[in-house]
Design an enzyme around this catalytic site. Structure first.
Site, PDB file in Angstrom:
ATOM      1  N   ALA A  74     133.633  68.891 -89.658  1.00  0.00           N
ATOM      2  CA  ALA A  74     134.316  67.877 -88.988  1.00  0.00           C
ATOM      3  C   ALA A  74     135.379  67.812 -89.354  1.00  0.00           C
ATOM      4  CB  ALA A  74     133.512  66.375 -89.022  1.00  0.00           C
ATOM      5  N   SER A 117     140.437  75.815 -95.497  1.00  0.00           N
ATOM      6  CA  SER A 117     141.831  76.130 -94.459  1.00  0.00           C
ATOM      7  C   SER A 117     143.049  77.017 -95.052  1.00  0.00           C
ATOM      8  CB  SER A 117     142.472  74.880 -93.955  1.00  0.00           C
ATOM      9  OG  SER A 117     143.854  75.411 -93.214  1.00  0.00           O
ATOM     10  N   TYR A 141     147.613  67.885 -93.897  1.00  0.00           N
ATOM     11  CA  TYR A 141     146.603  68.460 -93.540  1.00  0.00           C
ATOM     12  C   TYR A 141     145.537  69.567 -94.884  1.00  0.00           C
ATOM     13  CZ  TYR A 141     143.409  71.827 -91.352  1.00  0.00           C
ATOM     14  OH  TYR A 141     142.184  72.754 -91.256  1.00  0.00           O
ATOM     15  N   LYS A 145     143.249  68.998 -97.149  1.00  0.00           N
ATOM     16  CA  LYS A 145     141.914  70.229 -97.732  1.00  0.00           C
ATOM     17  C   LYS A 145     141.501  71.168 -98.847  1.00  0.00           C
ATOM     18  CE  LYS A 145     140.002  71.612 -93.228  1.00  0.00           C
ATOM     19  NZ  LYS A 145     138.501  71.065 -93.152  1.00  0.00           N
ATOM     20  N   ARG A 284     161.825  78.744 -85.572  1.00  0.00           N
ATOM     21  CA  ARG A 284     161.986  77.499 -86.487  1.00  0.00           C
ATOM     22  C   ARG A 284     161.704  77.143 -87.659  1.00  0.00           C
ATOM     23  NH1 ARG A 284     155.656  76.558 -83.118  1.00  0.00           N
ATOM     24  NH2 ARG A 284     155.053  78.325 -85.059  1.00  0.00           N
ATOM     25  N   GLY A 286     161.193  76.879 -91.430  1.00  0.00           N
ATOM     26  CA  GLY A 286     160.265  76.906 -92.376  1.00  0.00           C
ATOM     27  C   GLY A 286     159.043  77.608 -91.746  1.00  0.00           C
TER      28      GLY A 286
END
Length: 326
Positions: A74, A117, A141, A145, A284, A286
């Protein structure tokens, strides 16, 4: 032994639940349904709707279902969006994990498989990412993690000092694709496969962002792993913890070679029967040319291997997308 799967109504979590059921293991699901779907949870699996931030609910679930281990999936999983919503990301991924660990200790639940991740690595400057590659997350994010891994390791040390234990391992991976069954599909608005296949289904032309990279065909190379292979390794890790088998604190579930965006487009055309030439847009900012991880350590300890080809990945994703559209 009953395993709790947090986030078990999501795309990856639901596949982990199915893998546990196929192994004959009882399982219970907690999911807030922020991005999950109740239809993804088998009817015979107990489902608790709620957030990990609700410690009383988590504790009650652990005790009521006699849970002995947790697979923790989750969380808020959108790396790009996390840059504009850092507080939400930390609340869901860090505070949620801390609350889960607190309630696991209170209920004497001593086994944990953490869905981490490869975003913890950021943009590594190596040809092949291993578990020894330095972690340099570049988004809230990825940071959340990595902090989750730290929390788990710290709690395991605290449990040992108290004469108890917390057996654990964390699994890091990049892009999860495909489907093991047409009724489970990736509903993310940000992932490449559902974006490309959705555009083809609507008669639109997918886009490649940059075709002048230093790669064999000029497009970015990334790790893509089939969700069924990933789910299988979560269950293998859980069984190893049950058996008391020592595991590494972290494993990469990587392909070892990766595929390019151009390859994905070519195989998508073959699988779907839609003859198209992707539009090419500028790079894009990066986007690195190549990010691929080794899965050798996981192969040694968790039986990890790529059981599905790129064609399998796209074909299963397309079948699920078509079933959902119908």
């Amino acid at each position: 032994m009953t395993w709790l799967v947090t986030g078990g109504a999501g795309y990856i979590g639901a596949h982990v639940v199915r893998a546990f059921r196929e192994a004959g293991e009882p399982v219970v699901v907690i999911d807030s349904l922020t991005s999950g779907h109740p239809s993804f949870v088998p009817a015979e699996v107990p489902f608790v709707r709620g957030t990990l931030l609700d410690g009383d609910l988590v504790r009650h679930t652990l005790v009521e279902h006699d849970v002995t281990g947790v697979v923790h999936l989750a969380g808020f999983k959108y790396a790009g969006v996390s840059v504009s919503r850092p507080l939400l990301t930390y609340q869901q991924n860090v505070t949620g994990t801390a609350t889960l660990l607190e309630q696991m200790a209170a209920a004497d639940v001593r086994r944990l498989v953490f869905s981490s991740s490869a975003a913890t690595y950021g943009t590594p400057d190596v040809d092949l990412v291993t578990e020894q590659t330095p972690t340099r997350p570049e988004s809230p994010y990825g940071e959340s993690k990595l902090i989750g891994e730290w929390l788990i390791a710290d709690q395991a040390r605290a449990a040992e000092l108290a004469g108890s234990e917390l057996a654990h391992t964390s699994l890091r991976y990049f892009n999860v694709v495909g489907s093991a069954t047409p009724d489970l599909y990736d509903t993310s608005p940000h992932n490449l496969f559902p974006l490309v296949l959705g555009m083809l289904a609507r008669g639109e032309t997918p886009r490649i962002n940059g075709d002048d990279y230093a790669t064999p065909d000029g497009t970015c190379v990334r790790d893509y792993v089939h969700v069924a292979d990933l789910a299988h390794s979560h269950v293998v890790a859980a069984h190893a913890l049950e058996a008391g088998t020592p595991l590494e604190p972290v494993y990469n579930l990587g392909s070892g070679d990766g595929v390019s965006v151009r390859q994905i487009m070519d195989v998508a055309a073959e699988v779907t029967g839609v003859d198209f030439t992707p539009d090419v847009a500028p790079r894009r900012p990066g986007d690195p040319a190549r990010i691929v991880a080794s899965g050798e350590l996981a192969a040694r300890d968790l039986g990890w291997k790529m059981r599905h080809s790129l064609r399998d990945m796209i074909a299963s994703a397309w079948e699920a997308q078509q079933a959902h559209a119908g």
